[in-house]
Design an enzyme around this catalytic site. Sequence first.
Site, PDB file in Angstrom:
ATOM      1  NE  ARG A 136     -10.475  -5.814   8.066  1.00 45.57           N
ATOM      2  CZ  ARG A 136      -9.844  -5.836   7.121  1.00 45.57           C
ATOM      3  NH1 ARG A 136      -8.427  -6.472   6.922  1.00 45.57           N
ATOM      4  NH2 ARG A 136     -10.225  -5.693   5.715  1.00 45.57           N
ATOM      5  NE  ARG A 147     -13.788  -6.012   3.085  1.00 43.07           N
ATOM      6  CZ  ARG A 147     -13.470  -6.938   4.007  1.00 43.07           C
ATOM      7  NH1 ARG A 147     -14.281  -7.438   4.752  1.00 43.07           N
ATOM      8  NH2 ARG A 147     -12.289  -7.575   3.804  1.00 43.07           N
TER       9      ARG A 147
HETATM   10  P1  AP5 Z   1      -5.281 -11.773   4.458  1.00 46.08           P
HETATM   11  O1  AP5 Z   1      -4.161 -11.943   4.136  1.00 46.08           O
HETATM   12  O2  AP5 Z   1      -5.792 -10.794   5.523  1.00 46.08           O
HETATM   13  O3  AP5 Z   1      -6.277 -11.395   3.012  1.00 46.08           O
HETATM   14  P2  AP5 Z   1      -6.389  -9.944   2.239  1.00 46.08           P
HETATM   15  O4  AP5 Z   1      -6.306 -10.316   0.833  1.00 46.08           O
HETATM   16  O5  AP5 Z   1      -5.223  -8.913   2.992  1.00 46.08           O
HETATM   17  O6  AP5 Z   1      -7.563  -9.452   2.874  1.00 46.08           O
HETATM   18  P3  AP5 Z   1      -8.179  -8.183   3.530  1.00 46.08           P
HETATM   19  O7  AP5 Z   1      -9.607  -8.452   4.104  1.00 46.08           O
HETATM   20  O8  AP5 Z   1      -7.304  -7.422   4.545  1.00 46.08           O
HETATM   21  O9  AP5 Z   1      -8.302  -7.222   2.508  1.00 46.08           O
HETATM   22  P4  AP5 Z   1      -9.060  -6.066   1.916  1.00 46.08           P
HETATM   23  O10 AP5 Z   1      -8.609  -5.630   0.720  1.00 46.08           O
HETATM   24  O11 AP5 Z   1     -10.757  -6.221   1.964  1.00 46.08           O
HETATM   25  O12 AP5 Z   1      -8.675  -5.242   3.242  1.00 46.08           O
HETATM   26  P5  AP5 Z   1      -7.904  -3.922   3.229  1.00 46.08           P
HETATM   27  O13 AP5 Z   1      -7.314  -3.748   4.714  1.00 46.08           O
HETATM   28  O14 AP5 Z   1      -7.006  -3.673   2.152  1.00 46.08           O
HETATM   29  O15 AP5 Z   1      -6.274 -13.146   4.852  1.00 46.08           O
HETATM   30  C1  AP5 Z   1      -7.646 -13.184   5.085  1.00 46.08           C
HETATM   31  C2  AP5 Z   1      -8.111 -14.240   6.082  1.00 46.08           C
HETATM   32  O16 AP5 Z   1      -7.640 -15.496   5.270  1.00 46.08           O
HETATM   33  C3  AP5 Z   1      -7.093 -14.298   7.417  1.00 46.08           C
HETATM   34  O17 AP5 Z   1      -7.906 -14.500   8.407  1.00 46.08           O
HETATM   35  C4  AP5 Z   1      -5.777 -15.101   6.983  1.00 46.08           C
HETATM   36  O18 AP5 Z   1      -5.256 -15.666   8.221  1.00 46.08           O
HETATM   37  C5  AP5 Z   1      -6.696 -16.101   6.070  1.00 46.08           C
HETATM   38  N1  AP5 Z   1      -5.727 -16.894   5.125  1.00 46.08           N
HETATM   39  C6  AP5 Z   1      -4.824 -16.187   4.405  1.00 46.08           C
HETATM   40  N2  AP5 Z   1      -4.076 -17.149   3.583  1.00 46.08           N
HETATM   41  C7  AP5 Z   1      -4.715 -18.177   3.878  1.00 46.08           C
HETATM   42  C8  AP5 Z   1      -4.821 -19.532   3.118  1.00 46.08           C
HETATM   43  N3  AP5 Z   1      -3.743 -19.857   2.107  1.00 46.08           N
HETATM   44  N4  AP5 Z   1      -5.604 -20.522   3.529  1.00 46.08           N
HETATM   45  C9  AP5 Z   1      -6.505 -20.335   4.385  1.00 46.08           C
HETATM   46  N5  AP5 Z   1      -6.669 -19.046   5.287  1.00 46.08           N
HETATM   47  C10 AP5 Z   1      -5.934 -18.112   4.664  1.00 46.08           C
HETATM   48  O19 AP5 Z   1      -8.896  -2.627   3.016  1.00 46.08           O
HETATM   49  C11 AP5 Z   1      -9.824  -2.272   3.981  1.00 46.08           C
HETATM   50  C12 AP5 Z   1     -10.617  -1.101   3.587  1.00 46.08           C
HETATM   51  O20 AP5 Z   1      -9.996   0.024   3.686  1.00 46.08           O
HETATM   52  C13 AP5 Z   1     -11.234  -1.282   2.177  1.00 46.08           C
HETATM   53  O21 AP5 Z   1     -12.512  -1.809   2.151  1.00 46.08           O
HETATM   54  C14 AP5 Z   1     -11.569   0.289   1.880  1.00 46.08           C
HETATM   55  O22 AP5 Z   1     -12.547   0.931   2.376  1.00 46.08           O
HETATM   56  C15 AP5 Z   1     -10.051   0.959   2.622  1.00 46.08           C
HETATM   57  N6  AP5 Z   1      -9.077   0.940   1.674  1.00 46.08           N
HETATM   58  C16 AP5 Z   1      -7.895   0.213   1.644  1.00 46.08           C
HETATM   59  N7  AP5 Z   1      -6.902   0.487   0.760  1.00 46.08           N
HETATM   60  C17 AP5 Z   1      -7.782   1.292  -0.082  1.00 46.08           C
HETATM   61  C18 AP5 Z   1      -7.336   2.044  -1.440  1.00 46.08           C
HETATM   62  N8  AP5 Z   1      -5.985   1.698  -1.873  1.00 46.08           N
HETATM   63  N9  AP5 Z   1      -8.335   2.578  -2.040  1.00 46.08           N
HETATM   64  C19 AP5 Z   1      -9.402   2.874  -1.251  1.00 46.08           C
HETATM   65  N10 AP5 Z   1      -9.894   2.465  -0.137  1.00 46.08           N
HETATM   66  C20 AP5 Z   1      -8.948   1.579   0.517  1.00 46.08           C
END
Ligand code: AP5
Length: 190
Positions: A136, A147
């Site tokens: 990603r 982040r």
């Molecule tokens: P995962 O489940 O993907 O964790 P997550 O909390 O969803 O992490 P993300 O990196 O997707 O969150 P994020 O908030 O940075 O991204 P988002 O897409 O919202 O797990 C992560 C990893 O760990 C995976 O490989 C998984 O398999 C593993 N894992 C899970 N559970 C585990 C466990 N128990 N043990 C071990 N491993 C485990 O946002 C991306 C970007 O979009 C932002 O930076 C921003 O630019 C934009 N954006 C999105 N929403 C907004 C908003 N509301 N406002 C403004 N900008 C926004």
Amino acid sequence: MTKKRVVLLGAPGAGKGTQARRLVERLDVPHVSTGDMLREAVAKRTPIGLEAKACMDRGELVPDEVVIGVAEERLARPDAEKGFILDGFPRTLVQARALDALLARLGRPLECCLALRIDEAEVTRRLLKRAELEGRSDDNAETIRKRLRVHEKQTAPLVDYYRDQGILAEVDAVGSVDAIADRIEGVLGS
Ligand code: AP5
């Protein structure tokens, strides 16, 4: 009664998406992930995608008005009447207030904010591992640091916002995916 109008709050890598996917299957409600919707917009090169891409690649938040529009459009669809799991939205106080206003207009207020508690070392480890597996574009050491800072400054204050509303539940997000899902089920009811 099981709570079905839920916000998942937590640092990047805390497991919001992983647990949201479990919950939507169990509760039969839509998964509303602004990150996924924005990545789809980027892939399709829509005007929103073109605007969002640079912010996402820098690890910064996409402007509130853009994300609020995306989330509102999704939550107003009929399948969200039975509930929803919000993943990655809201992320600022402006977004949280806009969400409250929308849900008040729809007559469907939030029932629970689940805050996933986890330390930075563990989320960094998870995201660097995902970088190797999935590539990603925002999963690299520098952007992950950014982040995490953005989360601490702009999103972590929402814990107090929802605590003040009396709907906050904090869940330990370290351990196996199954163990964490069980903790969440305990909070939301089965
Ligand atoms: P995962 O489940 O993907 O964790 P997550 O909390 O969803 O992490 P993300 O990196 O997707 O969150 P994020 O908030 O940075 O991204 P988002 O897409 O919202 O797990 C992560 C990893 O760990 C995976 O490989 C998984 O398999 C593993 N894992 C899970 N559970 C585990 C466990 N128990 N043990 C071990 N491993 C485990 O946002 C991306 C970007 O979009 C932002 O930076 C921003 O630019 C934009 N954006 C999105 N929403 C907004 C908003 N509301 N406002 C403004 N900008 C926004």
